[in-house]
Design an enzyme around this catalytic site. Structure first.
Site, short mmCIF file in Angstrom:
data_model
loop_
_atom_site.label_atom_id
_atom_site.label_comp_id
_atom_site.label_asym_id
_atom_site.label_seq_id
_atom_site.Cartn_x
_atom_site.Cartn_y
_atom_site.Cartn_z
N SER A 448 26.62 -31.89 -22.39
CA SER A 448 27.23 -33.16 -23.11
C SER A 448 25.70 -33.64 -24.11
CB SER A 448 27.90 -33.72 -22.54
OG SER A 448 28.48 -34.48 -23.10
N CYS A 451 21.99 -38.98 -26.50
CA CYS A 451 21.31 -39.52 -26.92
C CYS A 451 19.84 -39.95 -26.14
CB CYS A 451 21.01 -40.57 -27.49
SG CYS A 451 22.48 -41.05 -29.53
N GLN A 526 25.74 -31.85 -32.62
CA GLN A 526 26.10 -33.04 -32.82
C GLN A 526 25.70 -33.61 -33.84
OE1 GLN A 526 26.80 -35.98 -29.87
NE2 GLN A 526 28.89 -35.53 -29.82
N HIS A 605 31.27 -36.24 -34.97
CA HIS A 605 31.35 -37.23 -33.63
C HIS A 605 32.57 -38.22 -34.75
CE1 HIS A 605 30.77 -39.08 -30.93
NE2 HIS A 605 29.50 -39.36 -30.40
N HIS A 608 33.72 -42.49 -30.02
CA HIS A 608 32.82 -43.77 -29.50
C HIS A 608 32.61 -45.00 -30.65
CE1 HIS A 608 31.01 -40.34 -26.70
NE2 HIS A 608 32.34 -40.60 -26.60
N TYR A 610 32.07 -45.28 -33.65
CA TYR A 610 30.99 -44.91 -35.05
C TYR A 610 31.83 -44.42 -36.21
CZ TYR A 610 28.03 -44.71 -30.96
OH TYR A 610 26.93 -44.57 -29.71
N ARG A 658 34.10 -33.86 -31.90
CA ARG A 658 34.60 -34.94 -30.57
C ARG A 658 35.23 -36.52 -30.77
NH1 ARG A 658 30.67 -37.17 -25.79
NH2 ARG A 658 31.01 -35.62 -24.99
C1 LIG Z 1 22.19 -40.76 -21.94
C2 LIG Z 1 22.98 -40.87 -22.55
C3 LIG Z 1 23.49 -40.46 -24.09
C4 LIG Z 1 24.58 -40.17 -24.54
N1 LIG Z 1 24.43 -39.80 -26.34
C5 LIG Z 1 25.72 -38.83 -26.36
C6 LIG Z 1 25.43 -38.69 -28.07
O1 LIG Z 1 24.65 -38.31 -28.02
N2 LIG Z 1 27.35 -38.07 -28.25
C7 LIG Z 1 28.34 -38.40 -28.39
O2 LIG Z 1 28.20 -37.53 -27.57
N3 LIG Z 1 28.15 -38.87 -26.57
C8 LIG Z 1 27.02 -38.51 -25.33
N4 LIG Z 1 26.82 -39.53 -24.76
C9 LIG Z 1 28.47 -39.64 -23.41
C10 LIG Z 1 28.32 -38.43 -23.22
O3 LIG Z 1 28.03 -37.25 -23.95
C11 LIG Z 1 29.18 -38.12 -21.97
O4 LIG Z 1 29.98 -37.97 -23.16
C12 LIG Z 1 29.66 -38.80 -21.31
O5 LIG Z 1 28.57 -39.42 -19.87
C13 LIG Z 1 30.33 -38.52 -19.99
O6 LIG Z 1 29.60 -37.25 -19.05
P1 LIG Z 1 28.91 -37.82 -18.01
O7 LIG Z 1 30.41 -38.46 -16.78
O8 LIG Z 1 29.47 -36.01 -17.75
O9 LIG Z 1 27.98 -38.56 -17.66
C14 LIG Z 1 25.89 -39.99 -24.11
C15 LIG Z 1 25.72 -40.64 -22.35
C16 LIG Z 1 24.21 -40.35 -21.80
C17 LIG Z 1 24.69 -40.89 -20.19
#
Ligand SMILES: Cc1cc2nc3c(=O)[nH]c(=O)nc-3n(C[C@H](O)[C@H](O)[C@H](O)COP(=O)(O)O)c2cc1C
Ligand SMILES: Cc1cc2nc3c(=O)[nH]c(=O)nc-3n(C[C@H](O)[C@H](O)[C@H](O)COP(=O)(O)OP(=O)(O)OC[C@H]3O[C@@H](n4cnc5c(N)ncnc54)[C@H](O)[C@@H]3O)c2cc1C
Length: 799
Positions: A448, A451, A526, A605, A608, A610, A658
């Site tokens: 996934s 950032c 993304q 994207h 969330h 944005y 997304r």
């Molecule tokens: C450190 C970190 C950075 C993230 N950055 C983004 C991002 O850049 N874009 C995005 O759509 N989601 C971002 N997310 C959300 C993740 O892509 C994901 O949707 C979320 O962590 C849930 O998945 P998981 O339960 O497998 O961690 C981020 C999550 C984490 C933990």
């Protein structure tokens, strides 16, 4: 101790028996409003695990009950007229009437006082009791008397159901799914005696009304259903016993006790009948309450301990029941699935039973499921054509990405081909390929986007190479680059990655080239714009918090001038048409740069909170122009951006979007809206929706849990008929296999799990015995047996 139990149902009686046996000096009485042999309902169901718990709690009571059980292992599903049987499920049924008689006998034998035909309507019964157990069922009068101390929510579900009996003995737990002119009917039938079965009929409200069941008397209901299910009932009739149509009430209460009164069984909570009976929960409560009272004489402390130990189990079962009841509410959605996948979806509906559990229960059925998924995947990828052309000539040939490129196939395609030719076994669902336009992903695992907050004016570095490169080596089929911003002021923080200068593309190209050259993975970009959530600190410093020094911040814009944190975030300006034109151009330029860098997939994207998400959610878009108001209007600008990117992004390469399917806040996006968003995206040429949720507003109230966002991906996939990616608390290969095999999503994204273990996908392959080829330099581990020792000894950080 003097104990009064209000209610002589299974919960009250079983508790009285257990408690009296724990110490015969207790004076226990059960007050029941009905006569001893009055009862409604037909059979109760216990899983083998529940019976083991009952045996542990009191072997005598267990033996009294066990003598009357009818045991079965099979679940038989009749769908499209075809019966499919799955075995290994281990359940028992018993007549509710017999259960109550056995418990009444045991209570009498133990010295419990049973008072029948006495209705308790006030708390007088408490006067001479040290403890009052409210086991008076779902309409508990005692709970209502305590309404100022105990909060109750009743979620009345939309489906209608009626509880009936029949003399037909069903040899298996049987489900029927049958259409008639009025709609779809579901039947849950199971035997509870040598010649008796429970026969629950369930349907949606429309079907119920269309069939006139909203006006039918009890005999008319039975007559109608006997005609409808004449073939299934095989000449047997239906038996009624207060068989009126109902809506299931999911009851939740908090707390479960006050002073010396405690709720038990249906009085405290209910869980839909499709995950096992309320009887079982009431009896498990009785065991927990007995244990807590035996552990210490202080009643409030014991009641506190009872709730503390039992509540997590009950809530977990209620979550499973919620997923299960929704499956039955939404069954129409799954009626186009092929029988084997439909049955797998049904069996795994509560998200509790996984693909791996099915391997233990019924390996033959699982083999059919895996074969079906693999066949579908091959067809979807049209693998056969190129597999033949590209199959390694020598049996021991190994994957060589450079050679594959020379042969004219993408590394992913070649990898899929070599993977399939190396093993005759059917791959587990997660290791089947998936095609999006001309992109063939070797498996269903996606890293996934995450950032990293370590870029320098948008420029990515060695950190990003190692971060994405190691996960691509780690076996995922697709790795997604983090949210990469389309302009300098589109960044979330000063450390966010960008694609707004030519050198950004060159830096990304280095990473993309590594992934393509040295790993079998594909890599996606993304693109994002932070909108009102810009100019903030790093995630690990202060999530979403504005940069402390106002001098460091840049002007923000959003759909409407609403700050993220009302008290401290800068107020964004409402975007003008000029702002929109500029943003569209920025996105299109970034898409071109992503193409120059060589990315395989482009994701926009729109989640969330944005910039683009701020247009979609009614909580953040209060515009009065054609970009606000209806969902169609709110999607107008995000779709303009999508179209602009689609027009510069090569037709052979896929695009994803997304979204936040729900906002987890009143007045925000709901699942129905997400389906409409999916339809619009699909119409604009989006290939796959990446279904996330929330993070739109600071005051969100998410309902976290395992796979908590997967149902939204499932819904869009079926209702829109397009590919989806599921994300959110997917962390085990069992879950990935289950999601893919049940058709809940086409791809699974893992964020934290793949951070925690960069080789997560490889480790999953190893656990599953799937021969995922290792790259040449790492071949030495092919005959190495690792010892995984993920044993938890800490006390923090677990979901
Ligand atoms: C450190 C970190 C950075 C993230 N950055 C983004 C991002 O850049 N874009 C995005 O759509 N989601 C971002 N997310 C959300 C993740 O892509 C994901 O949707 C979320 O962590 C849930 O998945 P998981 O339960 O497998 O961690 C981020 C999550 C984490 C933990
Ligand atoms: C129509 C219907 C049919 C059902 N059929 C089945 C079935 O076939 N199989 C199954 O497993 N589950 C069935 N259930 C669910 C099941 O009854 C409960 O989940 C389970 O019995 C819970 O046990 P309990 O002891 O907490 O409550 P209950 O079994 O509801 O027992 C509560 C008892 O308290 C008594 N009572 C209530 N108020 C008072 C009062 N003020 N004073 C004195 N006594 C009072 C009631 O008469 C009742 O006997 C059915 C539910 C309904 C609504």
């Amino acid at each position: 101790m003097r104990i009064t139990c209000v209610g002589g149902g299974p919960g009250g009686l079983y508790f009285a028996v257990l408690m009296k046996k724990a110490d015969p000096r207790h004076q226990i009485r059960v007050v029941e409003r009905n006569r001893p042999d009055d009862t409604f309902g037909f059979g109760v169901v216990f899983s083998d695990a529940t019976m083991a718990g009952i045996a542990d709690a009191d072997s005598e009571a267990y033996q009294g009950i066990a003598r009357h059980l009818v045991h079965w292992d099979d679940i038989e599903v009749h769908y499209r007229g075809e019966p499919i049987t799955s075995t290994g499920h281990g359940f028992s049924g018993m007549s509710r009437h017999t259960l109550l008689r056995v418990l009444q006998e045991q209570a009498c034998a133990a010295g419990v006082e049973l008072l029948f035909e006495q209705e308790v309507s006030n708390l007088e019964a408490l006067r001479d009791a040290d403890l009052l157990v409210a086991a008076d069922g779902s309409n508990s009068a005692i709970r209502q008397l305590l309404h100022d101390r105990i909060a109750t929510t009743v979620d009345l579900r939309p489906n209608r159901f009626v509880w009936l009996g029949t003399t037909k003995p069903f040899p298996a737990f049987t489900f029927y799914f049958k259409h008639d002119a009025h709609g779809l009917w579901r039947v849950h039938a199971y035997q509870y005696g040598p010649d008796h079965s429970t026969f629950i009929v369930e349907c949606g409200e429309q079907t119920w009304k269309a069939a006139g069941m909203d006006r039918a008397t009890e005999p008319e209901t039975a007559a109608f259903l006997e005609r409808l299910f004449a073939t299934e009932l095989d000449g047997h009739s239906l038996i009624t016993n207060r068989s009126i149509w109902r809506q299931f009430p999911t009851i939740r209460t908090t707390p479960w006790w006050s002073e010396k009164i405690v709720l038990l069984g249906d009085a405290a909570h209910t869980a839909h009948f499709s995950v096992g009976s309320g009887t079982r929960m009431a009896m498990e409560d009785a065991v927990a309450l007995r244990d807590a009272l035996v552990a210490g004489p202080d009643v409030p402390a014991a009641l506190h301990a009872y709730e503390a130990s039992r509540r997590p189990q009950v809530e977990s079962l209620q979550r499973a029941a919620q997923a299960s009841l929704q499956w039955f509410e939404d069954t129409e959605r799954y009626m186009s699935l092929e029988p084997v996948q439909f049955v797998f979806s049904l069996l795994t509906r509560s998200l509790r039973i996984t693909h791996e559990d099915m391997r233990a229960r019924d390996p033959q059925f699982l083999a059919r499921v895996d074969e079906y998924v693999a066949e579908q995947a091959e067809r979807q990828v049209r693998l056969a054509a190129f597999a033949e052309a590209s199959a390694p000539k020598k049996p021991d040939a190994t994957y060589d990405p450079r050679a594959s490129v020379a042969q004219g196939f993408s590394p992913a395609e070649q990898y899929v081909a070599s993977g399939f030719s190396r093993t005759s076994a059917v791959p587990p669902p997660m290791f089947t390929p998936f095609r999006l336009r001309d992109l063939v992903l070797p498996n269903r695992v996606v890293v996934s986007p995450m950032c990293q907050y370590v870029a320098d004016d948008g420029l990515v570095s060695d950190w990003h190479l190692v971060h994405l490169g190691s996960r691509a080596l780690g076996g995922a089929g697709l790795v997604m680059a983090e949210m990469t911003d389309v302009s300098r002021d589109a960044r979330i923080s000063p450390w966010c990655a960008g694609l707004y200068r030519p050198e950004h593309a060159a830096a990304w190209k280095r990473i993309v080239d590594f992934v393509h050259r040295d790993t079998p993975a594909a890599i996606g970009m993304q693109l994002g714009h932070a909108g009102r959530k810009g100019a903030t600190q790093q995630l690990w410093v202060a999530d979403n918090e504005p940069l402390p020094d106002p001098e460091d911040r840049w002007p923000l814009m959003s759909a409407s001038p609403i700050p993220f944190f009302p008290d401290r975030s800068p107020v964004p300006r409402e975007m003008t048409r000029d702002d929109m034109d500029r943003a569209v151009a920025d996105y299109a330029r970034a898409a071109q740069l992503a193409q120059e860098a060589g990315f395989d997939l482009l994701e926009i994207h729109m989640a969330h909170g944005y910039l683009l998400a701020s247009f979609i959610s009614p909580l953040t878009n209060t515009r009065a122009d054609e970009y606000g108001g209806s969902l169609e209007n709110r999607m107008r600008f995000p779709l303009e951006v999508f179209d602009a990117c689609r027009s510069v992004w090569p037709a052979a390469k896929p695009m994803s979007v997304r979204i936040s399917a729900v906002d987890w806040a009143p007045g925000g996006m709901e699942p129905d809206d997400a389906v409409a968003v999916g339809q619009m995206l699909n119409a604009h040429g989006c290939d796959v929706v990446d279904v996330s949720a929330g993070q739109t507003v600071a005051e969100q109230r998410p309902v976290y849990g395992r796979l908590f966002q997967t149902p939204f991906a499932d819904r869009i996939r079926h209702d829109v008929g397009m590919a989806t990616m599921a994300v959110g608390n997917i962390s085990s290969y069992m879950d990935v296999n289950t999601i893919i095999a049940a058709g809940r999503a086409d791809l699974c994204l893992l964020a934290r799990a793949h951070i925690f273990d960069p080789y997560w996908t490889r480790h999953a392959a190893w656990m599953l015995g799937y021969p995922l080829p290792w790259p040449g330099p790492y071949k030495s581990v092919e005959r190495y047996t690792p010892r995984f020792e993920f044993r938890f000894t800490g006390d923090k950080g677990r979901d």
